[in-house]
Design a protein around this motif. Structure first.
Motif, short mmCIF file in Angstrom:
data_model
loop_
_atom_site.label_atom_id
_atom_site.label_comp_id
_atom_site.label_asym_id
_atom_site.label_seq_id
_atom_site.Cartn_x
_atom_site.Cartn_y
_atom_site.Cartn_z
N ALA A 184 -35.54 -16.48 -5.12
CA ALA A 184 -34.13 -15.42 -4.62
C ALA A 184 -33.86 -15.43 -3.30
CB ALA A 184 -34.38 -14.18 -5.03
N GLY A 185 -34.72 -15.96 -2.28
CA GLY A 185 -34.65 -15.58 -1.37
C GLY A 185 -33.82 -17.27 -0.51
N TYR A 186 -33.02 -17.53 -1.50
CA TYR A 186 -32.40 -19.80 -1.39
C TYR A 186 -31.80 -19.10 -2.34
CZ TYR A 186 -37.56 -20.94 0.07
OH TYR A 186 -38.48 -20.96 0.73
N GLU B 116 -46.82 -23.30 1.59
CA GLU B 116 -47.73 -22.26 2.42
C GLU B 116 -47.56 -23.12 3.90
OE1 GLU B 116 -48.81 -24.43 0.14
OE2 GLU B 116 -50.28 -25.59 -0.35
N ASN B 117 -47.16 -25.27 3.43
CA ASN B 117 -47.37 -25.81 5.23
C ASN B 117 -46.45 -25.45 6.11
OD1 ASN B 117 -50.08 -26.04 4.61
ND2 ASN B 117 -50.04 -28.18 3.58
N LEU B 118 -45.20 -24.60 6.00
CA LEU B 118 -44.15 -24.39 6.48
C LEU B 118 -43.66 -22.97 6.79
CD1 LEU B 118 -42.37 -26.67 7.93
CD2 LEU B 118 -41.17 -26.63 6.39
N VAL B 119 -45.03 -21.89 7.18
CA VAL B 119 -44.39 -20.83 6.54
C VAL B 119 -44.30 -19.78 8.23
CG1 VAL B 119 -45.08 -20.29 4.44
CG2 VAL B 119 -46.25 -19.77 6.41
N GLU B 120 -44.65 -20.87 10.14
CA GLU B 120 -44.61 -20.11 11.09
C GLU B 120 -43.54 -20.80 11.77
OE1 GLU B 120 -48.67 -19.11 11.80
OE2 GLU B 120 -49.48 -20.00 9.65
N PRO B 121 -43.94 -20.83 12.79
CA PRO B 121 -42.94 -21.45 13.42
C PRO B 121 -44.27 -22.22 14.40
CG PRO B 121 -42.49 -19.35 14.15
CD PRO B 121 -43.47 -19.19 13.36
N GLU B 122 -45.62 -21.95 14.51
CA GLU B 122 -46.07 -23.53 14.29
C GLU B 122 -46.30 -24.77 13.82
OE1 GLU B 122 -46.98 -19.38 15.00
OE2 GLU B 122 -47.12 -18.98 16.32
N HIS B 123 -45.44 -23.96 12.47
CA HIS B 123 -46.01 -25.64 11.23
C HIS B 123 -44.32 -26.62 11.40
CE1 HIS B 123 -48.15 -22.69 8.57
NE2 HIS B 123 -49.32 -23.55 8.55
N SER B 124 -43.64 -25.78 12.26
CA SER B 124 -42.93 -26.44 13.39
C SER B 124 -41.17 -26.05 11.97
CB SER B 124 -43.04 -28.22 13.20
OG SER B 124 -42.81 -28.82 11.69
N GLY B 125 -41.29 -24.98 11.28
CA GLY B 125 -40.54 -24.11 10.70
C GLY B 125 -41.24 -23.23 9.52
N THR B 126 -40.36 -22.57 8.53
CA THR B 126 -40.57 -21.68 7.37
C THR B 126 -39.24 -21.60 7.17
OG1 THR B 126 -38.88 -20.32 9.18
CG2 THR B 126 -40.77 -20.50 10.07
N ASP B 127 -39.52 -23.08 6.29
CA ASP B 127 -38.49 -22.85 4.89
C ASP B 127 -39.67 -22.44 3.30
OD1 ASP B 127 -36.81 -24.52 7.48
OD2 ASP B 127 -36.43 -26.32 5.74
N GLY B 128 -40.82 -22.98 3.97
CA GLY B 128 -41.45 -22.14 2.55
C GLY B 128 -41.66 -20.86 2.63
N ARG B 129 -41.46 -19.80 3.66
CA ARG B 129 -41.69 -19.20 3.87
C ARG B 129 -40.70 -17.68 2.45
NH1 ARG B 129 -44.21 -15.08 7.99
NH2 ARG B 129 -43.93 -13.62 7.23
N ARG B 130 -39.52 -17.96 2.53
CA ARG B 130 -38.92 -17.39 1.80
C ARG B 130 -38.89 -17.20 0.39
NH1 ARG B 130 -32.93 -19.83 3.12
NH2 ARG B 130 -34.28 -20.63 4.36
N LEU B 131 -40.18 -18.25 -0.26
CA LEU B 131 -40.63 -18.41 -1.73
C LEU B 131 -41.81 -17.71 -1.39
CD1 LEU B 131 -40.92 -22.18 -3.60
CD2 LEU B 131 -43.65 -19.85 -3.09
N PHE B 132 -42.59 -17.23 -0.67
CA PHE B 132 -43.89 -15.91 -1.13
C PHE B 132 -42.87 -14.84 -0.66
CE2 PHE B 132 -45.67 -20.35 0.62
CZ PHE B 132 -46.68 -19.99 -0.48
N GLU B 133 -42.08 -14.79 -0.06
CA GLU B 133 -41.23 -13.32 0.25
C GLU B 133 -41.33 -13.03 -0.83
OE1 GLU B 133 -40.39 -13.35 4.62
OE2 GLU B 133 -39.08 -13.65 3.63
N GLY B 134 -40.51 -13.88 -1.73
CA GLY B 134 -39.64 -13.97 -3.36
C GLY B 134 -40.76 -13.18 -4.21
N ALA B 135 -41.63 -13.90 -4.29
CA ALA B 135 -42.85 -13.97 -5.23
C ALA B 135 -43.09 -12.67 -4.87
CB ALA B 135 -43.68 -15.18 -5.12
N MET B 136 -43.80 -12.46 -3.79
CA MET B 136 -44.12 -10.89 -3.81
C MET B 136 -43.66 -9.58 -3.32
SD MET B 136 -47.68 -12.65 -1.30
CE MET B 136 -46.70 -12.96 -0.17
#
Lengths: 210, 83
Positions: A112-114, A182-202
């Motif tokens: 839903a975050g996408y 889960e390997n693309l969720v914070e700026p240190e990973h060079s991007g946060t494209d995966g984050r919205r999946l977890f935010e949606g799931a929770m």
């Protein structure tokens, strides 16, 4: 995976051993990637028959959200919680790189975050990610809008049919995917494209993001 | 009286399922100079000893094992020999 879940939710997830027969009440069950039982026989085959999977099956039937990533996706197909199978990559090599994913269905809490059709970055790392299902199963997946993610822009790394990277069960509460959000969720990973999946799931999506 | 049966279970990919490992072996055989090799399909063999009251009972249990674990019937077929 545990670091990503902890950072995004603010709570450390409960870790469950494969011999457990009961699960604590929870909002989301995650079967992470890696290798299980040496991946002997077939990837995820032994894990799918572990005692804990009976409890996972019960939770799935009650509507608890379940996410399987990589070996977790293989475990979900092996346990028949998701249709099809994940076979040896068509190119025979282990692939460890970044791919592009198209959001095929955004009408689900996990996605839903996408926006439908949006293309995101996501890393993959697997040897057996080649999604296969017989023509009838494949048609029913497509007809029921059960494809969550497709490899986009020619980045299919493993020969998956219909470029399938992730699928939902019919009820929409179980998601399996080969890529590693889960390997693309914070700026240190060079991007946060995966984050919205977890935010949606929770259920953590802010109104602006959704 | 129960006795021990020696069984061999063979698991192979269903027709129509792509077998990249078989293809690689096919290519390697050709590069070794083996002419006339058609399609190669890779499978698995399990040798299982088990106690059962009859060959029929042994076979039934082995088929159950195939359905529940040894084969993934989405992509694989199996056959059972009991001696």
């Amino acid at each position: 995976m545990i670091a990503a879940l902890t950072k995004i939710s603010g709570n450390a997830p409960t870790r469950i051993w494969h011999t457990e027969t009961n699960l604590p009440g929870c909002d989301l069950i995650v079967i992470p990637g890696g290798f299980s039982h040496g991946d002997y026989l077939r990837s995820g085959a032994i894990a799918a028959r572990a005692p804990v999977m009976q409890a996972v099956r019960q939770a799935a039937s009650k509507g608890t959200r379940i996410l399987g990533v990589c070996n977790g996706f293989q475990t979900l197909t092996e346990s028949a919680l998701l249709p099809g199978a994940l076979m040896r990559n068509a190119g025979l090599t282990f692939v460890c790189k970044e791919v592009k994913l198209e959001i095929a269905n955004a009408d689900n809490p996990f996605t839903a975050g996408y926006k439908k059709g949006e293309v995101i970055r996501c890393p993959v790392a697997h040897h057996d990610g080649n999604y296969f299902a017989d023509p009838k199963t494949l048609k029913s997946l497509e007809d029921n809008d059960q494809v969550a993610f497709r490899y986009a822009e020619g980045t299919n790394p493993n020969g998956s049919l219909n470029d399938i990277a992730g699928i939902f069960n019919k009820a929409g509460n179980v998601l399996g995917m080969m890529p590693h959000p889960e390997n693309l969720v914070e700026p240190e990973h060079s991007g946060t494209d995966g984050r919205r999946l977890f935010e949606g799931a929770m259920n953590l999506l802010s109104k602006e993001a959704a | 009286m129960a006795r021990t049966f020696n069984a061999r279970v063979t698991v192979t990919l269903k027709n129509g399922v792509l077998d990249p490992q078989g293809k690689a072996i096919e290519g390697a055989l050709a590069s070794l100079g083996f002419d006339g090799v058609g399609q190669v399909r890779q499978g698995k063999v399990f040798d299982i000893d088990l106690e059962a009251t009859s060959s029929k009972a042994a076979r039934a249990r082995l088929e159950d094992m195939c359905e529940k674990l040894l084969a993934n019937t989405v992509i694989e077929d199996y056959s059972v020999e009991v001696s």
